[in-house]
Design a protein around this motif. Sequence first.
Motif, PDB file in Angstrom:
ATOM      1  N   LEU A 119       0.857  -1.180   0.000  1.00  0.00           N
ATOM      2  CA  LEU A 119       0.000   0.000   0.000  1.00  0.00           C
ATOM      3  C   LEU A 119       0.893   1.229   0.000  1.00  0.00           C
ATOM      4  O   LEU A 119       1.744   1.386   0.862  1.00  0.00           O
ATOM      5  CB  LEU A 119      -0.887   0.017   1.242  1.00  0.00           C
ATOM      6  CG  LEU A 119      -1.674   1.317   1.421  1.00  0.00           C
ATOM      7  CD1 LEU A 119      -2.775   1.398   0.378  1.00  0.00           C
ATOM      8  CD2 LEU A 119      -2.216   1.440   2.802  1.00  0.00           C
ATOM      9  N   ASN A 120       0.714   2.086  -0.979  1.00  0.00           N
ATOM     10  CA  ASN A 120       1.464   3.329  -1.060  1.00  0.00           C
ATOM     11  C   ASN A 120       0.548   4.393  -1.644  1.00  0.00           C
ATOM     12  O   ASN A 120       0.180   4.307  -2.809  1.00  0.00           O
ATOM     13  CB  ASN A 120       2.712   3.160  -1.923  1.00  0.00           C
ATOM     14  CG  ASN A 120       3.556   4.416  -1.978  1.00  0.00           C
ATOM     15  OD1 ASN A 120       3.304   5.381  -1.264  1.00  0.00           O
ATOM     16  ND2 ASN A 120       4.545   4.403  -2.832  1.00  0.00           N
ATOM     17  N   LEU A 121       0.163   5.364  -0.827  1.00  0.00           N
ATOM     18  CA  LEU A 121      -0.718   6.405  -1.323  1.00  0.00           C
ATOM     19  C   LEU A 121      -0.017   7.319  -2.323  1.00  0.00           C
ATOM     20  O   LEU A 121      -0.666   7.945  -3.143  1.00  0.00           O
ATOM     21  CB  LEU A 121      -1.305   7.222  -0.168  1.00  0.00           C
ATOM     22  CG  LEU A 121      -2.604   6.652   0.408  1.00  0.00           C
ATOM     23  CD1 LEU A 121      -2.421   5.308   1.042  1.00  0.00           C
ATOM     24  CD2 LEU A 121      -3.251   7.617   1.336  1.00  0.00           C
ATOM     25  N   ALA A 122       1.291   7.374  -2.289  1.00  0.00           N
ATOM     26  CA  ALA A 122       2.064   8.149  -3.271  1.00  0.00           C
ATOM     27  C   ALA A 122       2.464   7.213  -4.418  1.00  0.00           C
ATOM     28  O   ALA A 122       3.632   7.024  -4.721  1.00  0.00           O
ATOM     29  CB  ALA A 122       3.281   8.780  -2.612  1.00  0.00           C
ATOM     30  N   PHE A 123       1.456   6.638  -5.070  1.00  0.00           N
ATOM     31  CA  PHE A 123       1.679   5.551  -6.026  1.00  0.00           C
ATOM     32  C   PHE A 123       2.363   5.985  -7.314  1.00  0.00           C
ATOM     33  O   PHE A 123       2.813   5.139  -8.075  1.00  0.00           O
ATOM     34  CB  PHE A 123       0.363   4.823  -6.331  1.00  0.00           C
ATOM     35  CG  PHE A 123      -0.653   5.625  -7.095  1.00  0.00           C
ATOM     36  CD1 PHE A 123      -0.788   5.465  -8.459  1.00  0.00           C
ATOM     37  CD2 PHE A 123      -1.485   6.516  -6.442  1.00  0.00           C
ATOM     38  CE1 PHE A 123      -1.739   6.192  -9.170  1.00  0.00           C
ATOM     39  CE2 PHE A 123      -2.441   7.230  -7.133  1.00  0.00           C
ATOM     40  CZ  PHE A 123      -2.565   7.080  -8.506  1.00  0.00           C
ATOM     41  N   ARG A 124       2.481   7.290  -7.578  1.00  0.00           N
ATOM     42  CA  ARG A 124       3.188   7.767  -8.772  1.00  0.00           C
ATOM     43  C   ARG A 124       4.564   8.321  -8.428  1.00  0.00           C
ATOM     44  O   ARG A 124       5.193   8.962  -9.249  1.00  0.00           O
ATOM     45  CB  ARG A 124       2.370   8.835  -9.487  1.00  0.00           C
ATOM     46  CG  ARG A 124       1.006   8.402  -9.969  1.00  0.00           C
ATOM     47  CD  ARG A 124       1.017   7.280 -10.963  1.00  0.00           C
ATOM     48  NE  ARG A 124       1.720   7.632 -12.185  1.00  0.00           N
ATOM     49  CZ  ARG A 124       2.014   6.780 -13.150  1.00  0.00           C
ATOM     50  NH1 ARG A 124       1.656   5.526 -13.032  1.00  0.00           N
ATOM     51  NH2 ARG A 124       2.655   7.154 -14.216  1.00  0.00           N
TER      52      ARG A 124
END
Length: 163
Positions: A119-124
């Motif tokens: 899970l990574n909210l900063a996926f870009r």
Amino acid sequence: MDNDSPGPPYPYDWVPGLLWGKALVRERRIVIRDPLEPLPDGVKDSGGLVSVVSNAVVIWSRVDAGPVHIRVNYGFEPLRAPTSTWEGREEVAFVSSTGVMEIDDLIPIGEPGDHGYPLNLAFRGPGRYGLLVHGRSRRLSARVAPKEVGESYMLYVWPQETT
């Protein structure tokens, strides 16, 4: 990479799938941050649903401690769908300088490997992101810890263009 999930740099059109789980509330806070960075000192309850500080986002729960449901959706644009069944709603922006923003104490629901990526909210990667947070079942007293998971949060995150 050894698995089928894309790794940095992600393909331009790749977006993570829906993730759900339980997060553990501590001191009324659900913390989203770079796991290698400490939570900045002095994070105060903003009186709203969400506070944003340097490299961190704090969602304020109505319970002091315990599990809450979390659902995370990703996209490339702000969410336009109606969300009338959610009691609280707040839209904020955050900046990730490292390209990693994770929910502390998250327990994903499903079999190991179902999600295929962390899970990574900063996926870009590093940059600016929009975050829409919805809360439900937040009417409980802040002094009462539920016996069962009652509060639910839906997070919707998307990259924002920098100008």
